[in-house]
Structure formats: structure tokens, C-alpha cells
Scaffold this active site. Structure first.
Site: not given
Ligand code: GLV
Length: 323
Positions: A157-159, A239, A241, A270, A288, A290
């Protein structure tokens, strides 16, 4: 007068956008995530019209049941696995996220983890700080080269697409990816090749990076058996979940050199870590963060406030997580 509850302090811009509309805004004064019980108590105390939540807030049937006046839960996060989406949809409550807020930064952080591992930055930094550096040595901290290798993306996707762009433009990498939806753009722009299964990607990648949302179908998407398919020289990066990777199995795989290393910004439970994880030298761990830049946090505040405003003004918010 309309009222909004914010479960933890966020950048002022988001709060003032809401106040400027004349809404009463209550921000939790506890500088920590609320427990579900604390959220329920807050929602019972006042008939809020909207709630701005963080990814640490569990919003499920029990919460919806006491939030009878609430029209929207606006997550201040890209992910929204803290929402019971089906339940919210059934009740007609709007649920939103902040997809544009920090996605490019998450991709940068993904690369920071990859480079930290391949250049052994964390171990080497500690070595210098501990006074162990006694002079140039051809044998110490041999890392691995990234250029020309294969990046395996689970989720494009976007990331994932931005991670692919950096891989292709910056490091001339081959890109193999799997997603439930094909991303033809990264195929044409970055020469990425689509593979029909996660296993196909794991077998060929030198670096595997996970960019899928957490839901029932992605829980432990990468388990111990999957790790055995990976190259012993491969790195696994997360990065997205924590529960997407079986963290206990990962510790075993790292201990037994089934794979070479892991870079994790997220964890299965977490803020707890799986037993033994922090004792391994072939992992790089970040808390967490990123998407943690001033700009991203600012953008997320604007997006989540805007989603609330659209809803309370009678419209449909831009970032609904269901259709
Ligand atoms: C961070 O993990 C987010 O989902 O923005």
C-alpha cells in the site's frame, strides 16, 4: 454545544481546530494510555459527540455500548486495529484514521532499521561508547551490502510503495511483493514483481519488510514455519503491527540463526517484549516511533480533527475505515 473527548494530549493544532468550531474539548489529563475501563468511565460521564482516540485505545462493543451519543471515533493513527470495525459499522458510528499522516516517514524509518542492521550501527555504536575501539581492524563489524539485493514486501500500500521507491531509486534493488491487492504502479515505476503467496516472497528476499494492516487474516502472517523458508542471511523488518509476526518464534529463529536479523518498531504485546528478544545482538528495536516526526504528528492532529469536524457538521469524513 457539541463536545469532544480526546484520550491523550495531541499537538495543539488539532485541539484548536475543534475549539474554533465552538466545540467543548476535554483532553484526558493522564499522560498515558487509558485503560478500557477508564475510557468507559469518561464516556459515561458526559454525552460526547465525538472521541479522538489513539492506537492504544480499545474501541469495541463494550465501549460503543456506553458511547450512545458519539457519532465518530477518530483515530489519531494510520492503523485502526484497535477498532472493532464490524461492530462500529453495524451501529452506524463513523470510524476514521489518518492515512496520510506520516506514511512517508514510516517508510524512512523502515530504511533506518534496514541500514542499522546491515551496517551493524547499534552494535558498533555500543562498542565505541564502551571504549572497545582500539584502532582500525579489518575484521570487525562486517555487515552486508544492500545494493543489488532483493527486497521482499509483504503489503504494498502507501507505505510499502514508498519503501519500494527508495529500494529501487536508492539501492537498485530487485523488488518482489505480495499483497491481496496488486499494485501495478510499483510494478511499472520500480520494476516490482508480484508473487501470489507470502511464501514466494520469503524464499527469494534478502530483506523482508512487512506493511500490512493487522486483522484476523494477518495475525501471525509470518510464523516460525515461514521464517524457515527465508534465507539464513535475510533480515525481517516490521514497522506495521507487532502481532503480524509471531514474536516468540522470531526469537527462536534469531537465536538459532534461521535468519540473520530483525528490525522491529512494533511488538506483539506492546510495551512488553517477547522473552529473550532484548538479549539478542542481531535485532534493532525502536519503541513504535516510525511515524514520529513533528510534521507527521501535526498532520495527524489536523486529519483527525478534520474528520471530527466533517462528521459533526453533518458530512462524511474523508478517512472512513469502512465503506
Ligand atoms: C502508528 O503505528 C500508526 O498507525 O499511525
Amino acid at each position: 454545544m457539541k463536545s469532544v473527548f480526546i484520550t491523550r494530549n495531541i499537538p495543539e493544532i488539532g485541539i484548536s481546530m475543534l475549539k474554533n468550531r465552538g466545540y467543548v474539548v476535554d483532553v484526558s489529563q493522564l499522560d498515558r494510555p487509558l485503560t478500557k475501563q477508564e475510557l468507559i468511565i469518561a464516556l459515561k460521564a458526559k454525552p460526547y459527540d465525538a472521541v479522538l482516540t489513539l492506537l492504544t485505545d480499545v474501541v469495541d462493543a463494550e465501549v460503543f455500548a456506553v458511547a450512545t451519543s458519539v457519532k465518530i471515533f477518530a483515530n489519531y493513527a494510520i492503523g485502526f486495529n484497535n477498532f472493532d470495525v464490524e461492530e462500529g459499522k453495524k451501529r452506524g458510528i463513523f470510524l476514521t484514521n489518518t492515512p496520510g499522516g506520516g506514511a512517508d516517514r514510516v517508510a524512512e524509518h523502515t530504511w533506518a532499521l534496514i541500514l542499522a542492521l546491515s551496517c551493524r550501527i547499534v552494535e558498533a555504536d555500543l562498542f565505541v561508547r564502551e571504549g572497545k575501539y582500539t584502532g582500525w581492524d579489518p575484521m570487525i563489524f562486517q555487515g552486508s551490502k544492500i545494493a543489488g539485493k532483493t527486497l521482499g514486501l509483504i503489503g504494498a500500500g502507501r507505505i510499502g510503495a514508498e519503501v519500494a521507491r527508495i529500494a529501487s531509486r536508492g539501492f537498485g534493488m530487485r523488488i518482489a511483493y505480495h499483497d491481496i491487492v496488486r499494485n501495478e504502479k510499483i510494478e511499472s515505476l520500480h520494476g516490482a514483481s508480484f508473487w501470489p503467496t507470502v511464501e514466494d516472497v520469503l524464499k527469494q528476499a534478502d530483506i523482508v519488510s512487512v506493511h500490512v494492516p493487522l486483522n484476523e487474516s494477518t495475525h501471525h502472517l509470518i510464523n516460525g514455519d515461514h521464517m524457515k523458508l527465508m534465507k539464513p542471511t535475510a533480515y525481517l523488518i516490521n514497522t506495521a503491527r507487532g502481532p503480524v509476526i509471531d514474536e516468540k518464534a522470531l526469537v527462536e529463529a534469531l537465536k538459532n540463526k534461521v535468519i540473520a536479523g530483525a528490525g522491529l518498531d512494533v511488538f506483539e504485546n506492546e510495551p512488553l517484549l517477547a522473552t529473550g528478544l532484548k538479549d539478542l545482538s542481531n535485532v534493532v528495536l525502536t519503541p513504535h516511533i516510525a511515524s514520529a516526526t513533528e510534521q507527521a504528528r501535526h498532520d495527524m492532529a489536523i486529519l483527525s480533527a478534520q474528520n471530527i469536524i466533517s462528521t459533526l457538521e453533518g458530512g462524511i469524513p474523508a478517512n472512513m475505515v469502512y465503506s
